[in-house]
Scaffold this active site. Structure first.
Site, PDB file in Angstrom:
ATOM      1  N   LYS A   1     -15.279  32.471   7.234  1.00 45.93           N
ATOM      2  CA  LYS A   1     -15.275  32.410   5.771  1.00 45.93           C
ATOM      3  C   LYS A   1     -14.921  31.006   5.283  1.00 45.93           C
ATOM      4  CE  LYS A   1     -13.872  37.236   5.217  1.00 45.93           C
ATOM      5  NZ  LYS A   1     -12.792  38.134   4.775  1.00 45.93           N
TER       6      LYS A   1
ATOM      7  N   CYS B   1      -9.338  33.598   4.803  1.00 47.14           N
ATOM      8  CA  CYS B   1      -8.405  34.602   5.331  1.00 47.14           C
ATOM      9  C   CYS B   1      -9.146  35.886   5.660  1.00 47.14           C
ATOM     10  CB  CYS B   1      -7.340  34.963   4.292  1.00 47.14           C
ATOM     11  SG  CYS B   1      -6.544  33.580   3.532  1.00 47.14           S
ATOM     12  N   ASP B   2      -8.590  36.628   6.598  1.00 46.35           N
ATOM     13  CA  ASP B   2      -9.072  37.975   6.849  1.00 46.35           C
ATOM     14  C   ASP B   2      -7.930  38.796   7.421  1.00 46.35           C
ATOM     15  OD1 ASP B   2     -11.786  39.513   6.808  1.00 46.35           O
ATOM     16  OD2 ASP B   2     -10.704  40.209   8.579  1.00 46.35           O
ATOM     17  N   THR B   3      -7.819  40.031   6.972  1.00 54.63           N
ATOM     18  CA  THR B   3      -6.747  40.924   7.409  1.00 54.63           C
ATOM     19  C   THR B   3      -7.339  42.143   8.090  1.00 54.63           C
ATOM     20  OG1 THR B   3      -5.350  40.207   5.577  1.00 54.63           O
ATOM     21  CG2 THR B   3      -4.754  42.282   6.640  1.00 54.63           C
TER      22      THR B   3
END
Length: 187
Positions: free
Chosen positions: A51, A67-69
């Site tokens: 991203k 970000c990624d969760t």
């Protein structure tokens, strides 16, 4: 240089504003489904980097945060549920046990890149069937990894955590602040 958050998440926008109000939001044009990493921690970081790099390619003069969760339940990745049935399955799996939440963060500024993954352990109490059904009747489970939001109604099911609370919401604020200071030093 400007600061861009490569995420459309209202929670991440709110959390980044705890560090600075001076940023813009630009959703990444990035195919998350193409990322096949099975390890949940590595998956979160790879998605965050994808991203970040997608947005940075469009705005190379800016500082970009991606970000990624992901929710890691015994090595299984729980992303945003696509249906009530999927949300119910996730929440039943989380009920009465502990799981991990990993948030991958990638910051790109010129030729420099900082990457890290924040991890928080979250304990869920047993969720009674009636309360689970009531929770599934709300919109909350359907736009969050793992089918829950720690900052919302699911808080009543979470007796404790180990690690950063904000990481579970999707942005490890203190670690991000330190990484931003590091990537901006000597400028």
């Amino acid at each position: 240089m400007g600061l861009i958050l490569a995420s459309a998440s209202p929670r991440r926008k709110e959390l980044l504003s705890l560090i600075t109000k001076d940023f813009t939001v630009c959703e990444a044009d990035f195919d998350e489904a193409a990322e096949a990493e099975a390890d949940p921690r590595k998956r979160a970081l790879k998605l965050a980097c994808g991203k970040c790099r997608a947005v940075w390619a469009r705005f190379p003069g800016e500082t970009v945060i991606g970000c990624d969760t992901v929710v890691d339940c015994g090595g299984r990745v729980f992303e945003k549920p696509r249906s009530r049935r999927e949300a119910e399955g996730m929440l039943r799996a989380l009920s009465g046990g502990a799981h991990l939440v990993h948030t991958g963060v990638c910051i790109r500024r010129g030729a420099k890149e900082e990457r890290f993954t924040g991890t928080t352990r979250v304990w869920f109490a047993e969720i009674p069937d009636g309360e689970l059904e009531s929770y599934l009747d709300t919109p909350e489970p359907y736009d969050k990894a793992g089918g829950y939001g720690i900052q919302g109604w699911a808080a009543r099911f979470i007796p404790r955590i180990e690690g950063c609370y904000f990481n579970v919401m999707g942005l490890p604020v203190s670690s991000l602040y330190a990484a931003l200071l590091k990537i901006c030093e000597n400028d």
